[in-house]
Structures are given as C-alpha cells and as structure tokens.
Design a protein around this motif. Structure first.
Motif, PDB file in Angstrom:
ATOM      1  N   THR A 185      11.188 -11.379   9.318  1.00  0.00           N
ATOM      2  CA  THR A 185      12.321 -11.641   8.422  1.00  0.00           C
ATOM      3  C   THR A 185      11.868 -11.588   6.972  1.00  0.00           C
ATOM      4  N   GLY A 186      10.731 -12.219   6.693  1.00  0.00           N
ATOM      5  CA  GLY A 186      10.180 -12.181   5.343  1.00  0.00           C
ATOM      6  C   GLY A 186       9.807 -10.782   4.913  1.00  0.00           C
ATOM      7  N   ASN A 187       9.256  -9.994   5.845  1.00  0.00           N
ATOM      8  CA  ASN A 187       8.877  -8.618   5.513  1.00  0.00           C
ATOM      9  C   ASN A 187      10.087  -7.780   5.123  1.00  0.00           C
ATOM     10  N   VAL A 188      11.195  -7.964   5.848  1.00  0.00           N
ATOM     11  CA  VAL A 188      12.423  -7.229   5.507  1.00  0.00           C
ATOM     12  C   VAL A 188      12.908  -7.630   4.118  1.00  0.00           C
ATOM     13  N   ALA A 189      12.950  -8.932   3.848  1.00  0.00           N
ATOM     14  CA  ALA A 189      13.429  -9.402   2.543  1.00  0.00           C
ATOM     15  C   ALA A 189      12.515  -8.927   1.416  1.00  0.00           C
ATOM     16  N   ILE A 190      11.204  -8.995   1.638  1.00  0.00           N
ATOM     17  CA  ILE A 190      10.260  -8.591   0.595  1.00  0.00           C
ATOM     18  C   ILE A 190      10.299  -7.079   0.377  1.00  0.00           C
ATOM     19  N   ALA A 191      10.474  -6.307   1.464  1.00  0.00           N
ATOM     20  CA  ALA A 191      10.589  -4.856   1.302  1.00  0.00           C
ATOM     21  C   ALA A 191      11.814  -4.499   0.460  1.00  0.00           C
ATOM     22  N   ALA A 192      12.930  -5.193   0.721  1.00  0.00           N
ATOM     23  CA  ALA A 192      14.126  -4.956  -0.092  1.00  0.00           C
ATOM     24  C   ALA A 192      13.893  -5.394  -1.538  1.00  0.00           C
ATOM     25  N   LEU A 193      13.181  -6.497  -1.727  1.00  0.00           N
ATOM     26  CA  LEU A 193      12.884  -6.988  -3.070  1.00  0.00           C
ATOM     27  C   LEU A 193      11.976  -6.015  -3.822  1.00  0.00           C
ATOM     28  N   LEU A 237       5.451   7.189  12.526  1.00  0.00           N
ATOM     29  CA  LEU A 237       6.238   7.056  11.303  1.00  0.00           C
ATOM     30  C   LEU A 237       5.948   8.198  10.338  1.00  0.00           C
ATOM     31  N   THR A 238       4.676   8.539  10.191  1.00  0.00           N
ATOM     32  CA  THR A 238       4.308   9.654   9.312  1.00  0.00           C
ATOM     33  C   THR A 238       4.903  10.963   9.799  1.00  0.00           C
ATOM     34  N   LEU A 239       4.872  11.188  11.119  1.00  0.00           N
ATOM     35  CA  LEU A 239       5.438  12.421  11.677  1.00  0.00           C
ATOM     36  C   LEU A 239       6.943  12.496  11.419  1.00  0.00           C
ATOM     37  N   VAL A 240       7.636  11.374  11.620  1.00  0.00           N
ATOM     38  CA  VAL A 240       9.080  11.341  11.372  1.00  0.00           C
ATOM     39  C   VAL A 240       9.374  11.599   9.897  1.00  0.00           C
ATOM     40  N   ALA A 241       8.601  10.971   9.016  1.00  0.00           N
ATOM     41  CA  ALA A 241       8.814  11.161   7.583  1.00  0.00           C
ATOM     42  C   ALA A 241       8.572  12.609   7.176  1.00  0.00           C
ATOM     43  N   GLN A 242       7.537  13.227   7.740  1.00  0.00           N
ATOM     44  CA  GLN A 242       7.238  14.618   7.409  1.00  0.00           C
ATOM     45  C   GLN A 242       8.330  15.554   7.917  1.00  0.00           C
ATOM     46  N   GLU A 243       8.742  15.352   9.156  1.00  0.00           N
ATOM     47  CA  GLU A 243       9.749  16.262   9.731  1.00  0.00           C
ATOM     48  C   GLU A 243      11.105  16.073   9.057  1.00  0.00           C
ATOM     49  N   SER A 244      11.495  14.825   8.815  1.00  0.00           N
ATOM     50  CA  SER A 244      12.771  14.579   8.142  1.00  0.00           C
ATOM     51  C   SER A 244      12.716  15.026   6.691  1.00  0.00           C
ATOM     52  N   SER A 269      11.341   9.274   0.406  1.00  0.00           N
ATOM     53  CA  SER A 269      10.932   7.875   0.233  1.00  0.00           C
ATOM     54  C   SER A 269      11.962   6.920   0.823  1.00  0.00           C
ATOM     55  N   VAL A 270      13.246   7.292   0.707  1.00  0.00           N
ATOM     56  CA  VAL A 270      14.298   6.451   1.286  1.00  0.00           C
ATOM     57  C   VAL A 270      14.190   6.429   2.805  1.00  0.00           C
ATOM     58  N   ILE A 271      13.871   7.579   3.392  1.00  0.00           N
ATOM     59  CA  ILE A 271      13.732   7.671   4.847  1.00  0.00           C
ATOM     60  C   ILE A 271      12.629   6.733   5.335  1.00  0.00           C
ATOM     61  N   VAL A 272      11.486   6.734   4.644  1.00  0.00           N
ATOM     62  CA  VAL A 272      10.378   5.862   5.024  1.00  0.00           C
ATOM     63  C   VAL A 272      10.794   4.397   4.918  1.00  0.00           C
ATOM     64  N   SER A 273      11.477   4.045   3.826  1.00  0.00           N
ATOM     65  CA  SER A 273      11.908   2.660   3.635  1.00  0.00           C
ATOM     66  C   SER A 273      12.875   2.217   4.733  1.00  0.00           C
ATOM     67  N   VAL A 274      13.829   3.082   5.072  1.00  0.00           N
ATOM     68  CA  VAL A 274      14.800   2.749   6.115  1.00  0.00           C
ATOM     69  C   VAL A 274      14.100   2.552   7.453  1.00  0.00           C
ATOM     70  N   CYS A 275      13.142   3.421   7.760  1.00  0.00           N
ATOM     71  CA  CYS A 275      12.408   3.304   9.024  1.00  0.00           C
ATOM     72  C   CYS A 275      11.631   1.994   9.088  1.00  0.00           C
ATOM     73  N   LYS A 310       0.814  -1.225   0.000  1.00  0.00           N
ATOM     74  CA  LYS A 310       0.000   0.000   0.000  1.00  0.00           C
ATOM     75  C   LYS A 310       0.847   1.275   0.000  1.00  0.00           C
ATOM     76  N   PRO A 311       1.939   1.363   0.794  1.00  0.00           N
ATOM     77  CA  PRO A 311       2.780   2.563   0.670  1.00  0.00           C
ATOM     78  C   PRO A 311       3.347   2.735  -0.737  1.00  0.00           C
ATOM     79  N   TYR A 312       3.768   1.634  -1.365  1.00  0.00           N
ATOM     80  CA  TYR A 312       4.278   1.739  -2.733  1.00  0.00           C
ATOM     81  C   TYR A 312       3.160   2.153  -3.686  1.00  0.00           C
ATOM     82  N   LEU A 313       1.938   1.670  -3.448  1.00  0.00           N
ATOM     83  CA  LEU A 313       0.807   2.034  -4.297  1.00  0.00           C
ATOM     84  C   LEU A 313       0.588   3.544  -4.291  1.00  0.00           C
ATOM     85  N   ASN A 314       0.672   4.158  -3.111  1.00  0.00           N
ATOM     86  CA  ASN A 314       0.483   5.613  -3.043  1.00  0.00           C
ATOM     87  C   ASN A 314       1.556   6.347  -3.845  1.00  0.00           C
ATOM     88  N   VAL A 315       2.811   5.883  -3.731  1.00  0.00           N
ATOM     89  CA  VAL A 315       3.897   6.499  -4.498  1.00  0.00           C
ATOM     90  C   VAL A 315       3.659   6.299  -5.997  1.00  0.00           C
TER      91      VAL A 315
END
Length: 429
Positions: A156-164, A247-254, A263-269, A39-44
């Motif tokens: 673990t799967g979520n991390v791998a799939i997010a990177a994929l 997470l949204t507040l951190v992404a907005q402020e950063s 987008s990189v900040i959100v992914s790293v978080c 869903k986050p990727y869908l919005n982008v």
C-alpha cells in the motif's frame, strides 16, 4: 495483536501492544522501495535531465547490481549479530538518505555510482530487517497474520509513494524526487523508535526460537546442509529468473507501439502489480496457518508460468499491461510468504537473517542472469521466445516446489487446499 516482550519482561499492557503494532504499521507504510521506485526514476533522470549515454547508465546499473548481490549475505549476518534491530534499520535509513542527497547535490558519474551501490546494497536489506524486527516482537503463533499485514501495508505504501514520486516529478524540479527518501526516513525513524527496545526479543529476532536458553548461532554448515532451505533458495532463484525480465519485455514491446507512453506504461505496470499484492498479503495473514505454507506458495508459483504464456495470446499493449499487473499474485504471495517460511526453516538456528541474505544473493543472481538471457533471446528469436523461456523456467520452479519443498508449518494444516496437496507433501521441515 498480542506479542511477547523479549528479555524476560512478561506480557505488556494492551495499550502498549496496540502502540507497538501501530508503530510497525507506520514503518511498513513509509519504507520506500528504493530498488523498485527510486532506481527506475534515477535512470530516467540520468537519461533525460543529465544527458547520460546508454553506456554510462548501464555501467552504473551493472556495478550497483553486483554490489547489491554480493552484499546481501554479509548484511544478513550483521543483522543477526546486532541485538537492537532498530539500530540496523536506523543505519539503513541514514545511508539511503545520504545516498539520495548525494545524487541530488552532485549528479556526476562517481557520486551517482557510489550512491547507486549504497541504494542497491542497503535497499535490499529493508524488508529482511523489518522481518527480523517483527520476529522479535511476535511469538510464532502470531507471525503469519503479522507478516501478511506487513506485506499488505508495505505494498500500500509503495503504491502511494510511487504516485507521490510521479506527482513530485511533475510539479517540482527534477531533483526534488530524491528528497522524498530523507523526508520519509525521518518519519520512519520516529515510528521505529516508538517501539521500545524491551519489547524486542533479541534471541527470537535472529531465529533463536521460543523460550530457549541463549546459545551461539548455528554454524554455516548447518545452513548450507539444511535441505528445506536449499530447496527454497533454488525455488526462489528460479522464480526470479523467470519473473525479473517480464516487466522489461512488456515495456519494450509496448513501447515500440506507443513510444511516447513508455514511461507511463512502466508506471502503470508497477503500480498495478503493487495494488494486486495488497490483498495477497492479507490472504497470507488469514490463511497461512489454516492452509499451511506450501499451498499458498504453490498458488503463487503456478501464477507465473500462466502469466508468461498469456503474453503470447494477444499483442495489444493494453492486454500486455493487464497481464503484467497479474505479477501481483505470484510476487505478492511469495514476498509475503518468504519471511514466514524462513522463520519456520531457521527457528532455533540463530541465523534467520544470514539465511535471508543467502536467499537474497541467489535471488539477485537469478534475476541478473535472466536479463542477459532474455535480451539475447529477443534479439535472436523475438519476444515470443523470451516469454516461452520465462514460462519454462517458471514451470521448473513450480515442479521443484511441488516435488521437493516440505510443508514448514509446525502444525498440520487444518483446512483449505492442503487437503488435496497433502498426498504430495514430503515430511515437515
């Protein structure tokens, strides 16, 4: 890992036990967190590649969010009613695959709206359905370790799939990411049906208890008047009310400081928090029986107000990102503990998944409301006020948990933090 076969079949051979455990491991690794990754990727994708405006994207997100909240309890009731839990999971995998294919092939407003509603409703049922499957595969004495293992493998799967997802989005056309869902669904379905139906105790999978006669499930009144369930629902709702907007507040402020890296900040978080959740799942698997449920919940809930206050210490983007990664402690312990605590509370009712749905509705409502309040606070009083409000809500959640939530373990905790918590624990559920 040992487990009991349902339907009175007796104890399976050791090789069969290992096969079932490995299939469940693979299933947890491959189930895509559609709400946290797709869903986050869908919005982008809609903003950048399809040229949608804020109003259209916001409308789709709002409608899908409402559908997801409303659908949780009916879906939980349906999971309880279906004897073969594999059918429920297979239906969910097919629905998610069709929804993402619809987005990839027909990225217009109505197609995306329908697909987003499916993702919101069905995506929220994957973890509860896997929990129900696990409940039917393993007896009560094995659940803590197995639920902890499930959580660690899922993260673990979520991390791998997010990177994929990031790699596929970079190397291939913009719609290619959505094809990952049906690809993973095919392998997930194969792992799911590698688990024989006879290995799943249908009575136990809906919270019917161990070795009891087949009875009709308890009435809804028994759930709504179940004090530990009501208290736990309130705690979970308050936790997500405090946690969801951070997470949204951190992404907005950063993003204000480094807009080109938003987008990189959100992914790293997201990836950082998911990585921290892996050891939290393992801790639950190894300590939930010795320490009891409540001490681990208290540690997880206590981490949230501390994290919210740490945002106020320094405004550097790197500091904000590092603190956000600590979300893995609170959310990681809660996500691993929730199915276990729910199994304790609902054992013998036959309403395990319905109760999961009720808590999912409360959780979704709390998260949705918090976004509105946090956004208003940022506009009127700044980011500090929003962080303080989240910290206050998290402190209330912790206070309610400590004061009102009983220890739900069937046996008195044998060691660990329970020693200093025992004096404040009410009676067992």
């Amino acid at each position: 890992m040992d487990h009991e076969i349902g339907e009175g079949q007796g104890q399976p051979p050791a090789s069969s036990q290992r096969s079932v455990s490995k299939s469940l491991d693979l299933l947890n690794l491959l189930l895509i967190d559609v709400n946290g990754a797709i869903k986050p990727y869908l919005n982008v994708y809609l903003y950048v590649h399809r040229g949608w405006d804020d109003a259209s994207v916001g409308l789709v997100s709002t409608v899908a969010g409402i559908v997801g909240i409303v659908a949780q309890t009916p879906i939980g009731t349906t999971i309880d009613a279906v004897r073969d839990k594999r059918v429920i999971l297979l239906g969910a995998l097919v629905a998610l695959s069709l929804a993402t294919l619809l987005i990839a092939l027909f990225p217009n407003f109505w197609s995306v709206l329908v697909a987003s509603c499916v993702l919101a409703a069905v995506g929220g049922m994957l973890s509860p359905a896997v929990a129900a499957l696990t409940l039917g595969l393993f007896p009560a004495g094995k659940l803590a370790r197995r639920f902890g293992r499930n959580a660690a493998l899922e993260r673990t799967g979520n991390v791998a799939i997010a990177a994929l997802i990031g790699l596929v989005g970079w190397l291939f056309p913009d719609r290619a990411v959505f094809l990952l869902v049906p690809a993973c669904a095919i392998v997930s379905a194969a792992a799911l049906y590698a688990i024989p139906r006879r290995a799943i105790d249908a009575r136990r999978a809906r919270g019917g208890g161990e070795g009891e006669a087949e009875d009709a499930p308890a009435g809804w009144r028994s759930l709504l008047t179940n004090r530990p369930l009501v208290v736990f629902a309130a705690c979970v709702g308050l936790f997500h009310f405090a946690n969801a907007p951070l997470l949204t507040l951190v992404a907005q402020e950063s993003g204000r400081v480094r807009p080109d890296w938003s987008s990189v900040i959100v992914s790293v978080c997201i990836i950082g928090a998911q990585a921290v959740m892996v050891p939290m799942g393992l801790i639950v698997g190894r300590r939930a029986e010795r320490w009891g449920r409540k001490p681990l919940l208290v540690i997880g809930f206590a981490a949230l107000p501390v994290r919210a206050l740490l945002y106020l210490a320094w405004r550097d983007p790197y500091w904000l990102i590092a603190v956000q990664c600590l979300d893995g402690i609170g959310a990681g312990l809660l996500s691993a503990m929730k199915p276990l605590v729910m199994a304790d509370i609902t054992r013998g009712t036959g309403r395990y998944n319905a109760a999961h749905g009720l808590i999912g509705t409360v959780q979704g409502a709390g998260a949705s409301l918090s976004f509105v309040i946090a956004g208003t606070l940022v506009q009127t009083a700044g980011f500090d006020a929003a962080y303080l409000a989240c910290a206050a809500a998290a402190a209330v959640a912790l206070a309610v948990l400590v004061a009102l939530m009983p220890e739900t373990a069937s046996e008195r905790p044998r060691s660990g933090p329970a020693a200093w918590l025992r004096a404040m624990l009410p009676g067992k559920a």
